[in-house]
Motif scaffolding. Structure first.
Motif, short mmCIF file in Angstrom:
data_model
loop_
_atom_site.label_atom_id
_atom_site.label_comp_id
_atom_site.label_asym_id
_atom_site.label_seq_id
_atom_site.Cartn_x
_atom_site.Cartn_y
_atom_site.Cartn_z
N HIS A 45 0.87 -1.46 -0.05
CA HIS A 45 0.37 -0.05 -0.14
C HIS A 45 0.75 1.04 0.00
O HIS A 45 1.67 0.95 1.02
N HIS A 46 1.05 2.10 -0.69
CA HIS A 46 1.37 3.09 -1.19
C HIS A 46 0.53 4.58 -0.90
O HIS A 46 -0.13 4.86 -1.23
N PHE A 47 0.96 5.38 0.35
CA PHE A 47 0.90 6.96 0.58
C PHE A 47 1.19 7.82 0.23
O PHE A 47 2.32 8.23 -0.04
N VAL A 48 0.45 8.15 -1.03
CA VAL A 48 0.80 9.83 -1.34
C VAL A 48 0.01 11.12 -0.55
O VAL A 48 -0.73 10.82 -0.95
N GLY A 49 0.69 11.99 -0.86
CA GLY A 49 0.01 13.55 -0.47
C GLY A 49 -0.48 14.15 -1.23
O GLY A 49 0.47 14.73 -2.42
N ILE A 50 -1.31 14.71 -1.40
CA ILE A 50 -1.47 15.42 -2.07
C ILE A 50 -1.23 16.96 -2.73
O ILE A 50 -1.97 17.36 -3.39
N GLY A 51 -0.39 16.93 -1.46
CA GLY A 51 0.05 18.34 -1.90
C GLY A 51 1.44 18.17 -1.57
O GLY A 51 2.64 19.29 -1.71
N ASP A 52 2.41 16.82 -2.29
CA ASP A 52 3.41 16.80 -2.27
C ASP A 52 3.87 16.82 -3.67
O ASP A 52 3.39 16.35 -4.68
N GLU A 53 4.72 18.39 -3.28
CA GLU A 53 5.42 18.55 -4.85
C GLU A 53 6.77 17.62 -5.32
O GLU A 53 7.16 17.94 -5.68
N ILE A 54 7.03 16.84 -4.38
CA ILE A 54 8.73 16.11 -3.97
C ILE A 54 8.80 15.24 -4.52
O ILE A 54 8.95 14.38 -5.99
N THR A 55 7.10 14.27 -4.50
CA THR A 55 7.04 13.00 -4.97
C THR A 55 5.81 13.20 -4.88
O THR A 55 4.82 12.83 -4.74
N PRO A 56 5.92 13.52 -5.99
CA PRO A 56 4.05 13.88 -6.33
C PRO A 56 2.70 12.27 -6.66
O PRO A 56 3.85 11.32 -6.81
N PRO A 57 2.04 12.05 -7.18
CA PRO A 57 0.99 10.61 -7.61
C PRO A 57 1.94 10.41 -8.57
O PRO A 57 2.14 9.07 -8.85
N SER A 58 2.40 10.94 -9.70
CA SER A 58 3.23 10.52 -10.85
C SER A 58 3.91 9.64 -11.10
O SER A 58 4.67 8.72 -11.73
N VAL A 59 4.97 9.99 -9.35
CA VAL A 59 5.88 8.82 -9.31
C VAL A 59 5.17 8.03 -8.80
O VAL A 59 6.31 6.91 -9.37
N TYR A 60 4.41 8.06 -8.38
CA TYR A 60 3.91 6.71 -7.70
C TYR A 60 3.41 5.20 -8.53
O TYR A 60 3.39 4.57 -9.44
N HIS A 61 2.92 6.49 -9.76
CA HIS A 61 1.65 5.83 -11.35
C HIS A 61 3.32 5.07 -12.23
O HIS A 61 2.55 4.40 -12.66
N SER A 62 4.59 5.72 -12.19
CA SER A 62 4.67 4.86 -12.71
C SER A 62 5.82 4.16 -12.30
O SER A 62 5.67 2.33 -13.15
N PHE A 63 6.05 3.82 -11.17
CA PHE A 63 6.23 3.04 -10.09
C PHE A 63 5.16 1.66 -10.03
O PHE A 63 4.94 0.04 -10.59
N ARG A 64 3.65 2.14 -10.56
CA ARG A 64 2.94 0.80 -10.48
C ARG A 64 2.91 0.81 -11.62
O ARG A 64 2.82 -1.00 -12.58
N GLN A 65 3.08 1.13 -13.29
CA GLN A 65 2.57 0.63 -14.66
C GLN A 65 3.65 -0.44 -14.86
O GLN A 65 3.88 -1.51 -15.07
N VAL B 93 -1.80 -4.84 -5.63
CA VAL B 93 -0.63 -2.98 -4.96
C VAL B 93 -2.10 -2.67 -5.02
O VAL B 93 -2.77 -2.30 -6.08
N HIS B 94 -1.81 -1.10 -3.97
CA HIS B 94 -2.34 -0.49 -3.59
C HIS B 94 -2.36 0.54 -3.19
O HIS B 94 -1.40 1.21 -2.97
N TYR B 95 -2.97 1.83 -3.75
CA TYR B 95 -2.56 3.03 -2.70
C TYR B 95 -3.44 4.39 -2.29
O TYR B 95 -4.91 4.20 -2.70
N SER B 96 -3.76 4.67 -1.67
CA SER B 96 -4.67 6.40 -1.23
C SER B 96 -3.53 7.28 -1.49
O SER B 96 -2.73 7.80 -0.82
N VAL B 97 -4.48 8.43 -2.05
CA VAL B 97 -4.00 9.59 -1.76
C VAL B 97 -4.94 10.93 -0.81
O VAL B 97 -5.56 10.01 0.25
N VAL B 98 -3.86 10.89 0.60
CA VAL B 98 -3.94 11.31 1.38
C VAL B 98 -4.52 12.86 1.04
O VAL B 98 -3.23 14.33 1.41
N GLN B 99 -5.20 13.28 2.34
CA GLN B 99 -5.87 15.04 2.07
C GLN B 99 -4.78 15.36 3.18
O GLN B 99 -4.85 14.88 3.72
N ASP B 100 -4.86 16.65 2.83
CA ASP B 100 -3.77 17.40 3.71
C ASP B 100 -2.24 16.92 4.14
O ASP B 100 -1.87 17.47 5.38
N ALA B 101 -1.86 16.61 2.76
CA ALA B 101 -0.84 16.10 3.43
C ALA B 101 -0.08 16.44 2.86
O ALA B 101 0.18 16.29 0.99
#
Length: 249
Positions: free
Chosen positions: A198-218, A226-234
């Motif tokens: 399970h991969h946790f991605v912060g919605i406000g993360d500019e260093i490792t944004p969701p695209s970083v996870y998505h290229s790994f997932r691909q 494989v599961h992931y969550s976008v975490v609000q206010d992180a």
């Protein structure tokens, strides 16, 4: 108050022992709390800390100002818990022989660094008769955790928080470069298709944004594990610690 002292103060209530471990010619800070033999253990791996200064020269001390993986570990109630720093973090004065700065810069994900983590886990496993590990990696520690999980048979699960799973994309923005033989999570992703994760991605993360996870997932390919969550206010550092007990569930 040094980073070493403040981290120790933070860890003391949650952990029993805090040895340093020499493995693979490198030096690691461990904090551990082991209550039950012949059981699994949760293992937290720290982020990159401060590999460079703002002027992009390599720093003399990679210790993070905010050791987020340590904060997360301190909120985990698992019976068996282990925190492992990255090489040479939390030293009062880094020993240049055991602590070449390449281990937190150009070779931070190199085969020799990963071998040192394997050695550390083997030692812990033997000492406490641990059956399997649940790995939790933050920032660049996520890349380490993924690479470890791909190479071992005793990894029960993988979690990442603000994980740098495609290091070249992330580091390119900062002008940092890795040696070609560093292990990238995207390279070994297909070996993780059957590892619960399970991969946790912060919605406000500019260093490792969701695209970083998505290229790994691909790169993982077809998988139901494989599961992931976008975490609000992180973002990359903020908004994780208070949410962590709930996210762990």
């Amino acid at each position: 108050d040094s980073d070493q002292q403040s981290a120790a103060r933070r860890a003391r209530p949650a952990f029993r022992v805090h040895p340093r471990l020499a493995a693979g010619g490198m030096d690691f800070q461990l904090w551990e709390r082991m209550h039950t033999r012949s059981q699994p253990a949760n293992v937290y791996i720290e982020g990159d800390g401060q590999p460079t200064y703002l002027n992009r020269s390599i720093s003399e001390d990679p210790t993070p100002d905010n050791p987020l993986a340590l904060h997360l570990a301190s909120r985990d109630n698992a019976k068996n818990l282990l925190y492992i720093s990255r090489p040479c973090q939390f030293r009062e004065s880094p020993d240049t022989k055991a602590c070449s700065d390449k281990f937190w810069s150009t070779r931070r994900f190199s085969p020799e660094v990963l071998a040192a983590y394997d050695e550390a886990l083997d030692e812990i496993k033997a000492r406490y008769d641990i059956t399997e590990f649940n790995l939790i990696g933050y920032d660049g520690g996520a890349n380490i955790a993924a690479a470890i999980a791909a190479g071992r048979k005793d990894i029960a699960s993988l979690r990442t928080v603000a994980g740098n799973l495609t290091p070249d994309i992330v580091l390119e923005k900062t002008g940092q470069k890795l040696a070609p033989d560093n292990i990238r999570a995207t390279q070994i992703a297909s070996y993780l298709a059957n590892t619960p994760q399970h991969h946790f991605v912060g919605i406000g993360d500019e260093i490792t944004p969701p695209s970083v996870y998505h290229s790994f997932r691909q790169a993982v390919g077809d998988s139901d594990c494989v599961h992931y969550s976008v975490v609000q206010d992180a973002d990359h550092e903020r908004g994780w610690v208070e949410k962590w007990p709930a996210l762990l569930k």
